[in-house]
Design an enzyme around this catalytic site. Structure first.
Site, PDB file in Angstrom:
ATOM      1  N   ASP A  20       0.836  -1.203   0.000  1.00  0.00           N
ATOM      2  CA  ASP A  20       0.000   0.000   0.000  1.00  0.00           C
ATOM      3  C   ASP A  20       0.870   1.251   0.000  1.00  0.00           C
ATOM      4  O   ASP A  20       1.975   1.240   0.541  1.00  0.00           O
ATOM      5  CB  ASP A  20      -0.914  -0.021   1.236  1.00  0.00           C
ATOM      6  CG  ASP A  20      -2.101   0.918   1.084  1.00  0.00           C
ATOM      7  OD1 ASP A  20      -2.340   1.419  -0.039  1.00  0.00           O
ATOM      8  OD2 ASP A  20      -2.794   1.159   2.086  1.00  0.00           O
ATOM      9  N   ARG A  24       0.351   7.479  -2.763  1.00  0.00           N
ATOM     10  CA  ARG A  24       0.800   8.563  -1.886  1.00  0.00           C
ATOM     11  C   ARG A  24       2.289   8.863  -2.080  1.00  0.00           C
ATOM     12  O   ARG A  24       2.716  10.017  -2.044  1.00  0.00           O
ATOM     13  CB  ARG A  24       0.506   8.225  -0.418  1.00  0.00           C
ATOM     14  CG  ARG A  24      -0.934   8.579  -0.033  1.00  0.00           C
ATOM     15  CD  ARG A  24      -1.354   7.901   1.242  1.00  0.00           C
ATOM     16  NE  ARG A  24      -1.663   6.491   0.985  1.00  0.00           N
ATOM     17  CZ  ARG A  24      -1.953   5.620   1.953  1.00  0.00           C
ATOM     18  NH1 ARG A  24      -1.954   6.010   3.212  1.00  0.00           N
ATOM     19  NH2 ARG A  24      -2.256   4.387   1.651  1.00  0.00           N
ATOM     20  N   HIS A  37       3.253   3.107  -8.841  1.00  0.00           N
ATOM     21  CA  HIS A  37       3.110   1.657  -9.040  1.00  0.00           C
ATOM     22  C   HIS A  37       4.385   1.082  -9.663  1.00  0.00           C
ATOM     23  O   HIS A  37       4.797  -0.020  -9.338  1.00  0.00           O
ATOM     24  CB  HIS A  37       1.896   1.344  -9.923  1.00  0.00           C
ATOM     25  CG  HIS A  37       0.596   1.711  -9.270  1.00  0.00           C
ATOM     26  ND1 HIS A  37       0.304   1.384  -7.967  1.00  0.00           N
ATOM     27  CD2 HIS A  37      -0.504   2.368  -9.728  1.00  0.00           C
ATOM     28  CE1 HIS A  37      -0.902   1.835  -7.658  1.00  0.00           C
ATOM     29  NE2 HIS A  37      -1.419   2.436  -8.708  1.00  0.00           N
ATOM     30  N   ARG A  71     -11.256   1.605  -9.600  1.00  0.00           N
ATOM     31  CA  ARG A  71     -10.361   2.748  -9.825  1.00  0.00           C
ATOM     32  C   ARG A  71     -10.542   3.271 -11.257  1.00  0.00           C
ATOM     33  O   ARG A  71     -11.076   2.567 -12.110  1.00  0.00           O
ATOM     34  CB  ARG A  71      -8.912   2.323  -9.608  1.00  0.00           C
ATOM     35  CG  ARG A  71      -8.670   1.955  -8.163  1.00  0.00           C
ATOM     36  CD  ARG A  71      -7.203   1.853  -7.835  1.00  0.00           C
ATOM     37  NE  ARG A  71      -7.056   1.627  -6.414  1.00  0.00           N
ATOM     38  CZ  ARG A  71      -5.936   1.791  -5.731  1.00  0.00           C
ATOM     39  NH1 ARG A  71      -4.847   2.164  -6.351  1.00  0.00           N
ATOM     40  NH2 ARG A  71      -5.889   1.561  -4.429  1.00  0.00           N
ATOM     41  N   LEU A 131      11.166 -21.085  -3.145  1.00  0.00           N
ATOM     42  CA  LEU A 131      10.195 -20.090  -2.675  1.00  0.00           C
ATOM     43  C   LEU A 131       8.952 -20.148  -3.556  1.00  0.00           C
ATOM     44  O   LEU A 131       9.077 -20.227  -4.780  1.00  0.00           O
ATOM     45  CB  LEU A 131      10.836 -18.687  -2.776  1.00  0.00           C
ATOM     46  CG  LEU A 131       9.976 -17.481  -2.457  1.00  0.00           C
ATOM     47  CD1 LEU A 131       9.749 -17.375  -0.953  1.00  0.00           C
ATOM     48  CD2 LEU A 131      10.646 -16.196  -2.951  1.00  0.00           C
ATOM     49  N   GLU A 209      -0.206 -13.101  12.549  1.00  0.00           N
ATOM     50  CA  GLU A 209       0.288 -11.930  13.260  1.00  0.00           C
ATOM     51  C   GLU A 209       0.271 -10.766  12.275  1.00  0.00           C
ATOM     52  O   GLU A 209       0.512 -10.954  11.084  1.00  0.00           O
ATOM     53  CB  GLU A 209       1.721 -12.170  13.751  1.00  0.00           C
ATOM     54  CG  GLU A 209       1.859 -13.298  14.750  1.00  0.00           C
ATOM     55  CD  GLU A 209       1.219 -12.984  16.098  1.00  0.00           C
ATOM     56  OE1 GLU A 209       1.192 -11.802  16.483  1.00  0.00           O
ATOM     57  OE2 GLU A 209       0.732 -13.932  16.752  1.00  0.00           O
TER      58      GLU A 209
END
Ligand code: FPP
Length: 244
Positions: A20, A24, A37, A71, A131, A209
């Site tokens: 996020d 901004r 982005h 958007r 991964l 968490e």
């Protein structure tokens, strides 16, 4: 496992990040949102390498939600182009890291050529085992649960109705999730100061968490990752039970 993971002993098996603050970050610099982005995408490339070095086995990122279609069209189109660019140009480098690319989310609404590329990237990296890099695109937690419920109902109907099948168990429902073999996220990081889940891993986050930071995603660096992992290493997870 990396040295770091050995020395601190507790590394999340599955790390999830809500990316996020790209908008901004750009605004603060007087740049168009899409530049934010782009910077976020560069950061993501760097993060795959760092996450792998930490010994994390599953890394998922929330790149586009089922709600992000609301958007402006220009931004949505720009993001789709970024996804295309990323897949076309970066899959080989990701494969070289030993990472398997997996996409998670609804397949409707995405442009057909992008879907082809996504399938290609998954096939190309299918045998990598260091991964799992999971890109949640057109993902929504509620959509995932509803899609699973509907698939389960269809499967039961195909087996001749649910009279003898008994009540649905969590295990049975889970089998219909988008990525049933992926363990629940141990740690969910959200950047840029918002304190909410925004429909990410809704079911799977039951015992995750959480770690929140004010840093905008394009500024999230190695030190920020290490701070989040150190914080996680100090948490005590009881899963509703008592202290051992
Ligand atoms: C949230 O920032 C970010 C997004 C909706 C897009 C995230 C996408 C990338 C980082 C590109 C990733 C590319 C691939 C291939 C996965 P925001 O726009 O909501 O920021 P704001 O809240 O400051 O406006």
């Amino acid at each position: 496992m990396s040295e770091h993971s050995v020395e601190n002993g507790r590394v999340p098996r599955h790390l999830a990040i809500i990316l996020d603050g790209n908008g901004r970050w750009a605004k603060r610099r007087g740049l168009p949102r899409l530049m934010g982005h782009r910077a976020g995408l560069r950061k993501l490339e760097e993060m795959v390498r760092l996450v792998k070095r930490e010994g994390i086995r599953y890394f998922s990122v929330y790149a586009f939600s089922t709600e992000n279609w609301n958007r402006p069209k220009m931004e949505v189109d720009g993001l789709m182009s970024l996804f295309r660019y990323y897949i076309r140009r970066k899959v080989e480098a990701i494969k070289a890291e030993g990472a398997r690319i997996r996409f998670c989310g609804r397949k409707d609404k995405l442009p057909p050529d992008l879907l082809d590329q996504m399938r290609w990237a998954e096939e190309r990296t299918a045998n990598e085992t260091v991964l799992d890099f999971i890109l949640c695109i057109n993902y929504g937690g509620r959509a995932e649960v509803m899609d699973a419920v509907n698939a389960l109902v269809r499967a039961r109907q195909a087996q001749g109705g649910d009279e003898q099948a008994g009540p649905v168990t969590e295990e049975e429902l889970r089998r219909f999730f988008y990525l049933p073999d992926v363990p629940d996220p141990d740690l969910i990081i959200r950047t840029s100061g918002e304190l909410r889940l925004s429909n990410f891993w809704l079911w799977e986050a039951a015992y995750s968490e959480f770690y929140f930071t004010d840093i905008h995603w394009p500024d999230f660096d190695e030190a920020a990752l290490k701070a989040a992992l150190a914080d996680y290493a100090g948490r005590e997870r009881r899963y509703g039970g008592l202290k051992p």
